[in-house]
Design an enzyme around this catalytic site. Structure first.
Site, mmCIF file in Angstrom:
data_model
loop_
_atom_site.group_PDB
_atom_site.id
_atom_site.type_symbol
_atom_site.label_atom_id
_atom_site.label_comp_id
_atom_site.label_asym_id
_atom_site.label_seq_id
_atom_site.Cartn_x
_atom_site.Cartn_y
_atom_site.Cartn_z
ATOM 1 N N ASP A 78 32.426 31.438 4.752
ATOM 2 C CA ASP A 78 31.112 31.683 5.857
ATOM 3 C C ASP A 78 31.000 30.385 6.629
ATOM 4 O O ASP A 78 30.033 30.408 7.673
ATOM 5 C CB ASP A 78 30.031 31.837 4.920
ATOM 6 N N ASN A 153 39.874 21.804 -4.394
ATOM 7 C CA ASN A 153 39.058 20.461 -4.668
ATOM 8 C C ASN A 153 38.375 20.816 -5.779
ATOM 9 O O ASN A 153 37.420 21.714 -6.191
ATOM 10 C CB ASN A 153 38.095 20.061 -3.640
ATOM 11 N N HIS A 166 37.356 27.413 -8.215
ATOM 12 C CA HIS A 166 37.845 28.527 -6.893
ATOM 13 C C HIS A 166 38.778 27.380 -6.315
ATOM 14 O O HIS A 166 39.136 26.076 -6.472
ATOM 15 C CB HIS A 166 36.656 28.679 -5.904
ATOM 16 N N GLU A 322 44.738 -0.023 1.764
ATOM 17 C CA GLU A 322 45.430 1.414 1.813
ATOM 18 C C GLU A 322 44.893 1.964 3.188
ATOM 19 O O GLU A 322 45.817 2.444 3.780
ATOM 20 C CB GLU A 322 44.804 2.497 0.907
HETATM 21 P P1 H2U Z 1 34.538 23.446 -1.978
HETATM 22 O O1 H2U Z 1 33.770 23.318 -3.109
HETATM 23 O O2 H2U Z 1 35.836 22.858 -1.864
HETATM 24 O O3 H2U Z 1 33.618 22.674 -0.583
HETATM 25 O O4 H2U Z 1 34.691 24.903 -1.483
HETATM 26 C C1 H2U Z 1 33.735 25.909 -1.321
HETATM 27 C C2 H2U Z 1 33.639 26.499 -0.109
HETATM 28 O O5 H2U Z 1 32.989 27.711 -0.165
HETATM 29 C C3 H2U Z 1 33.241 25.791 1.202
HETATM 30 O O6 H2U Z 1 34.332 25.673 2.154
HETATM 31 C C4 H2U Z 1 32.386 27.923 0.993
HETATM 32 C C5 H2U Z 1 32.288 26.425 1.777
HETATM 33 O O7 H2U Z 1 31.977 26.664 3.091
HETATM 34 N N1 H2U Z 1 31.195 28.616 0.981
HETATM 35 C C6 H2U Z 1 30.849 29.866 1.762
HETATM 36 O O8 H2U Z 1 31.827 30.256 2.233
HETATM 37 N N2 H2U Z 1 29.865 30.685 1.300
HETATM 38 C C7 H2U Z 1 28.817 30.378 0.619
HETATM 39 O O9 H2U Z 1 27.758 30.885 0.541
HETATM 40 C C8 H2U Z 1 28.712 29.086 0.040
HETATM 41 C C9 H2U Z 1 30.095 28.354 0.252
#
Ligand code: H2U
Length: 351
Positions: A78, A153, A166, A322
């Protein structure tokens, strides 16, 4: 005095990226009074509730409601860094001010409906479903985009914004820097030796045995000779040699699930915490079209880049030297491999 690799500083070459790493093992003795990570960040704690936008039935940032998914679940990010339809920038022939179009798509893939079930806790059959979905996603996106980056991550210290297990998938119209360099280095090696660099590397690591953490008929997990992060590992297929994720055979897919469970359990067991890392997959760029380019200089590989160094609370920082000179590490890759090899493959929290 005779040179001792575990005691004396030296520089090592990374042939995949044409760069050198400074190894300073004597530095492991130095005291630490700098920042420690909060141990809370690395606890095995999920966040199973409707307010967590990655959970089944939760409402996401864009107002959509997730289905009550029971296995893996993929949705369009999103808040994507790459969009499909954007205006093309004006071209520039000034070598100091180059600019080029960038298009793409970003997706999020939930591994499991339960926030508390991270990869090492998942059943092998559940991890296999994650692998199958990685392959489905790569298959679909690589026909449209030059590069598909699958990455996870894990842990707040690696910038993970949500404790639900995830990963992310970013597909782009351009080839990013890391694969560009690896493509160039592997191609050069192939032209000189008529063999794939990483196929030769697997063979040599199997002979030397110094850096192997896990080995089975289909995979080896090694702390690479040129590792930068303290407990960095590389997953390399053996026997059948796929150029990309989509070319793994069924036996490699199945045993990859076992290997992922083993290495992530070892990681958690190392400091008895939910071990943070960034991980991802690199394989041959596909070119755009139905038939991916044949790239015999490439071998698919997975990479785990974990920041922890001495305990659940003391991490390595990628800073001063680094950022301004070159990567540096204290613990040798051989010492890191021995520590990981000696750990149980059974997760400490599972009886
Ligand atoms: P990270 O924890 O690696 O940041 O990944 C979570 C991803 O989930 C992040 O890129 C997306 C965030 O933009 N996200 C959505 O697409 N919708 C949401 O409602 C919450 C998080």
């Amino acid at each position: 005095m005779e040179f001792n690799v575990n005691e004396h500083q030296h520089i090592r070459y990374n042939p995949l990226k044409d760069e050198w790493i400074l190894v300073s093992p004597h530095r492991m003795l130095r005291p630490w009074s700098g920042q420690t990570e909060s141990n809370d960040e690395n606890k095995l704690e999920g966040n199973n509730n409707k307010n967590n936008p990655l959970c089944p039935g939760a409402t996401r940032g864009n107002g959509e409601v997730n289905p009550m998914y029971t296995s893996t679940y993929v949705f369009k990010n999103d808040f994507p860094a790459l969009l499909e339809n954007v205006p093309t920038p004006p071209s520039s022939d000034d070598p100091l001010f180059k600019i080029a179009p960038a298009r793409g798509t970003c997706r999020v893939m939930c591994f499991h409906p339960n926030s508390e079930v991270t990869l090492p806790i998942m059943k092998v059959t559940e991890i296999k479903l994650v692998i199958d979905e990685w392959i489905n996603q790569a298959e679909e996106l690589q026909s449209k985009y030059r590069w598909v980056q699958i990455f996870e991550n894990k842990g707040a210290s690696m910038g993970c914004s949500n404790p639900h297990p995830h990963c992310q998938i970013w597909a782009s119209s351009f080839l990013p820097n890391e694969p560009t360099i690896k493509d160039r280095c592997q191609l050069q090696y192939y032209k000189e030796h008529n063999r794939a660099l990483l196929v030769d590397y697997v063979e040599k690591e199997l002979q030397r045995k110094e850096r192997i953490v896990i080995e089975n008929d289909d995979w080896i997990v090694v702390v690479p000779y040129w590792a930068v992060w303290p407990f960095e590992t590389m997953l390399l297929p053996r026997g059948h040699t796929p150029q990309r994720l989509t070319e793994l055979n069924e036996s490699q897919r199945k045993s990859l699930a076992i290997v992922i469970k083993s290495i992530t359990s070892k990681y958690d067991n190392l400091f008895k915490c939910s071990f943070p890392y960034s991980m991802g997959w690199h394989g041959a760029p596909t070119g755009v079209g139905n038939k991916p380019l044949d790239s015999p200089h490439w071998l698919l590989h997975g990479i785990y880049l974990p920041p922890l160094l001495r305990s659940a609370t003391i991490r390595k920082f990628f800073v001063g030297y680094e950022l301004l000179a070159q990567a540096q590490r204290d613990l040798t890759p051989e010492q890191a491999a021995a520590r990981l090899r000696d750990l149980s493959e059974k997760h400490y929290s599972l009886k």
